[in-house]
Design a protein around this motif. Structure first.
Motif, PDB file in Angstrom:
ATOM      1  N   LYS A 131      -4.301   6.929  -3.700  1.00 23.21           N
ATOM      2  CA  LYS A 131      -4.591   8.348  -3.902  1.00 23.21           C
ATOM      3  C   LYS A 131      -5.711   8.566  -4.905  1.00 23.21           C
ATOM      4  CE  LYS A 131      -2.351  12.712  -5.192  1.00 23.21           C
ATOM      5  NZ  LYS A 131      -1.088  13.341  -5.649  1.00 23.21           N
ATOM      6  N   GLU A 132      -5.705   7.804  -6.013  1.00 27.25           N
ATOM      7  CA  GLU A 132      -6.661   8.028  -7.093  1.00 27.25           C
ATOM      8  C   GLU A 132      -7.771   6.975  -7.152  1.00 27.25           C
ATOM      9  OE1 GLU A 132      -4.718   8.631 -10.833  1.00 27.25           O
ATOM     10  OE2 GLU A 132      -3.144   9.910  -9.974  1.00 27.25           O
ATOM     11  N   LYS A 133      -7.792   6.080  -6.184  1.00 28.49           N
ATOM     12  CA  LYS A 133      -8.770   4.988  -6.141  1.00 28.49           C
ATOM     13  C   LYS A 133      -8.761   4.203  -7.451  1.00 28.49           C
ATOM     14  CE  LYS A 133     -11.872   6.899  -2.657  1.00 28.49           C
ATOM     15  NZ  LYS A 133     -13.245   7.294  -2.311  1.00 28.49           N
ATOM     16  N   ARG A 134      -7.570   3.799  -7.866  1.00 28.97           N
ATOM     17  CA  ARG A 134      -7.395   3.004  -9.076  1.00 28.97           C
ATOM     18  C   ARG A 134      -7.263   1.528  -8.718  1.00 28.97           C
ATOM     19  NH1 ARG A 134      -6.299   5.450 -13.898  1.00 28.97           N
ATOM     20  NH2 ARG A 134      -6.139   7.728 -13.780  1.00 28.97           N
ATOM     21  N   ILE A 135      -7.871   0.696  -9.518  1.00 32.80           N
ATOM     22  CA  ILE A 135      -7.787  -0.754  -9.327  1.00 32.80           C
ATOM     23  C   ILE A 135      -6.473  -1.243  -9.925  1.00 32.80           C
ATOM     24  CG2 ILE A 135      -8.854  -2.979  -9.867  1.00 32.80           C
ATOM     25  CD1 ILE A 135     -11.503  -1.328 -10.259  1.00 32.80           C
ATOM     26  N   ILE A 136      -5.670  -1.899  -9.109  1.00 30.64           N
ATOM     27  CA  ILE A 136      -4.400  -2.430  -9.581  1.00 30.64           C
ATOM     28  C   ILE A 136      -4.643  -3.719 -10.356  1.00 30.64           C
ATOM     29  CG2 ILE A 136      -2.167  -3.393  -8.893  1.00 30.64           C
ATOM     30  CD1 ILE A 136      -2.336  -1.661  -6.362  1.00 30.64           C
ATOM     31  N   LEU A 137      -4.140  -3.769 -11.577  1.00 28.10           N
ATOM     32  CA  LEU A 137      -4.151  -4.996 -12.382  1.00 28.10           C
ATOM     33  C   LEU A 137      -2.714  -5.488 -12.425  1.00 28.10           C
ATOM     34  CD1 LEU A 137      -6.434  -3.807 -15.335  1.00 28.10           C
ATOM     35  CD2 LEU A 137      -7.117  -5.063 -13.274  1.00 28.10           C
ATOM     36  N   THR A 138      -2.484  -6.720 -11.979  1.00 30.06           N
ATOM     37  CA  THR A 138      -1.110  -7.169 -11.817  1.00 30.06           C
ATOM     38  C   THR A 138      -0.959  -8.672 -11.977  1.00 30.06           C
ATOM     39  OG1 THR A 138       0.784  -7.165 -10.278  1.00 30.06           O
ATOM     40  CG2 THR A 138      -1.405  -7.375  -9.316  1.00 30.06           C
ATOM     41  N   LYS A 139       0.284  -9.084 -12.285  1.00 26.44           N
ATOM     42  CA  LYS A 139       0.655 -10.500 -12.282  1.00 26.44           C
ATOM     43  C   LYS A 139       1.511 -10.801 -11.051  1.00 26.44           C
ATOM     44  CE  LYS A 139       0.215 -13.080 -15.312  1.00 26.44           C
ATOM     45  NZ  LYS A 139      -0.853 -14.109 -15.519  1.00 26.44           N
ATOM     46  N   ASP A 140       1.599  -9.829 -10.149  1.00 19.75           N
ATOM     47  CA  ASP A 140       2.452  -9.930  -8.961  1.00 19.75           C
ATOM     48  C   ASP A 140       1.573 -10.043  -7.709  1.00 19.75           C
ATOM     49  OD1 ASP A 140       4.259  -9.696  -6.902  1.00 19.75           O
ATOM     50  OD2 ASP A 140       5.048  -7.745  -7.515  1.00 19.75           O
ATOM     51  N   ILE A 141       1.446 -11.242  -7.185  1.00 18.68           N
ATOM     52  CA  ILE A 141       0.617 -11.445  -5.992  1.00 18.68           C
ATOM     53  C   ILE A 141       1.163 -10.656  -4.802  1.00 18.68           C
ATOM     54  CG2 ILE A 141      -0.096 -13.166  -4.265  1.00 18.68           C
ATOM     55  CD1 ILE A 141      -0.393 -15.171  -6.510  1.00 18.68           C
ATOM     56  N   GLY A 142       2.484 -10.543  -4.738  1.00 24.29           N
ATOM     57  CA  GLY A 142       3.109  -9.802  -3.643  1.00 24.29           C
ATOM     58  C   GLY A 142       2.646  -8.362  -3.587  1.00 24.29           C
ATOM     59  N   LEU A 143       2.420  -7.746  -4.743  1.00 24.94           N
ATOM     60  CA  LEU A 143       1.937  -6.361  -4.788  1.00 24.94           C
ATOM     61  C   LEU A 143       0.556  -6.266  -4.152  1.00 24.94           C
ATOM     62  CD1 LEU A 143       1.890  -3.428  -5.706  1.00 24.94           C
ATOM     63  CD2 LEU A 143       1.378  -4.213  -8.031  1.00 24.94           C
ATOM     64  N   LEU A 144      -0.314  -7.226  -4.441  1.00 27.00           N
ATOM     65  CA  LEU A 144      -1.671  -7.201  -3.887  1.00 27.00           C
ATOM     66  C   LEU A 144      -1.703  -7.545  -2.403  1.00 27.00           C
ATOM     67  CD1 LEU A 144      -3.739  -8.849  -6.769  1.00 27.00           C
ATOM     68  CD2 LEU A 144      -3.371  -6.421  -6.300  1.00 27.00           C
ATOM     69  N   LYS A 145      -0.649  -8.193  -1.917  1.00 25.38           N
ATOM     70  CA  LYS A 145      -0.593  -8.537  -0.492  1.00 25.38           C
ATOM     71  C   LYS A 145      -0.146  -7.363   0.382  1.00 25.38           C
ATOM     72  CE  LYS A 145       0.243 -13.548  -0.618  1.00 25.38           C
ATOM     73  NZ  LYS A 145       1.208 -14.605  -0.217  1.00 25.38           N
ATOM     74  N   ARG A 146       0.328  -6.298  -0.237  1.00 25.21           N
ATOM     75  CA  ARG A 146       0.759  -5.135   0.549  1.00 25.21           C
ATOM     76  C   ARG A 146      -0.420  -4.635   1.388  1.00 25.21           C
ATOM     77  NH1 ARG A 146       5.668  -2.633  -1.797  1.00 25.21           N
ATOM     78  NH2 ARG A 146       5.113  -0.738  -0.669  1.00 25.21           N
ATOM     79  N   LYS A 147      -0.150  -4.389   2.649  1.00 28.52           N
ATOM     80  CA  LYS A 147      -1.214  -4.049   3.605  1.00 28.52           C
ATOM     81  C   LYS A 147      -2.028  -2.842   3.171  1.00 28.52           C
ATOM     82  CE  LYS A 147      -1.935  -3.298   8.551  1.00 28.52           C
ATOM     83  NZ  LYS A 147      -1.264  -3.148   9.876  1.00 28.52           N
ATOM     84  N   GLU A 148      -1.373  -1.849   2.558  1.00 31.87           N
ATOM     85  CA  GLU A 148      -2.059  -0.602   2.226  1.00 31.87           C
ATOM     86  C   GLU A 148      -2.932  -0.700   0.983  1.00 31.87           C
ATOM     87  OE1 GLU A 148       2.130  -0.141   0.355  1.00 31.87           O
ATOM     88  OE2 GLU A 148       1.142  -1.245   1.974  1.00 31.87           O
TER      89      GLU A 148
END
Length: 250
Positions: free
Chosen positions: A137-154
């Motif tokens: 929605k806000e075009k924010r870059i996700i910073l994470t230690k969770d690879i699974g979160l980045l693998k989400r299709k959306e």
């Protein structure tokens, strides 16, 4: 009936090697049924947000490409120099000033980045689904230690933070994103990220204990937290820390 295995050769470049358990220069991957190249790449624990260019048999393809027996695959991260070759860029880039959202594990990183005046959302109650929704929605870059979160299709914008130490994490983010020209140290609330506004000494005095208030100070206010900030010796110490952090990546 015996299954007939097919095979592709795949090579990962640059920082994509960080995700591999074995740092082999070329991986021989056997398969039976055809699959998308996105599925193949993510089977090696590399999220699609970290991939910018894919070459198959020296031709640029996107994530929908279905692998074939004998394919020679090369996978590159953003920023990798390819000698002027015309390619399909797959990583989504945010135009203008980048905005971030940190996952539940990166509260200290969020606070550090806010010291630089960067726009960072963080709430330890956010679920992965909520983070993904806000990112889109806000075009924010996700910073994470969770690879699974980045693998989400959306998910379109994201970066897997390698380090476990907040200062090194901050250096990592500053080094990987063009944020220096947007930095305005101590212009945001460290607790919530809201932009601070300068207030008069009279207003500040009404909100602060007498033993803290000093007529010579300059005061700032967070309208969200109702917190008062002032330019004291603690700010000078933090500024020195920020300078050291910037120097470490130059």
């Amino acid at each position: 009936m015996k299954e007939v295995h097919k095979k592709v050769s795949i090579k990962f470049y640059g920082r994509l090697k960080d995700f591999l358990t074995k740092k082999s220069s070329v991986i021989e991957h056997k398969f039976v049924d055809r699959r998308s190249i996105k599925d193949l790449i993510e089977s090696y624990n590399i999220p699609h947000t970290e991939v910018d260019v894919i070459l198959v048999n020296d031709k640029s393809v996107d994530f929908s490409y279905l692998i074939n027996d004998g394919d020679l695959i090369k996978v590159y991260p953003p920023g990798f120099v390819l000698g002027g070759k015309k390619v399909k860029r797959l990583s989504k880039q945010v135009r203008g000033e980048p905005k971030f959202i940190c996952d539940v594990h990166l509260g200290a990183l969020a606070r550090n980045l806010r010291k630089f005046g960067l726009d960072v959302l963080y709430d330890n109650s956010y679920s992965d689904e909520t983070i993904a929704e806000i990112s889109i929605k806000e075009k924010r870059i996700i910073l994470t230690k969770d690879i699974g979160l980045l693998k989400r299709k959306e998910v379109r914008y994201g970066y897997f933070v390698r380090s476990d130490e907040p200062d090194k994490q901050s250096a990592e983010v500053l080094d990987n994103f063009s944020v220096v020209k947007y930095m305005k140290p101590f212009s945001r609330c460290l607790d919530c990220g809201t932009k601070l506004k300068r207030i008069s000494r009279a207003i500040a005095k009404s909100k602060m204990p007498d033993h803290v208030f000093d007529e010579e100070m300059v005061f700032y206010h967070c309208s969200n937290c109702d917190k008062i900030y002032w330019q004291g010796s603690h700010i000078l110490k933090m500024m020195e820390g920020l300078r050291n952090l910037l120097n470490s990546i130059r």
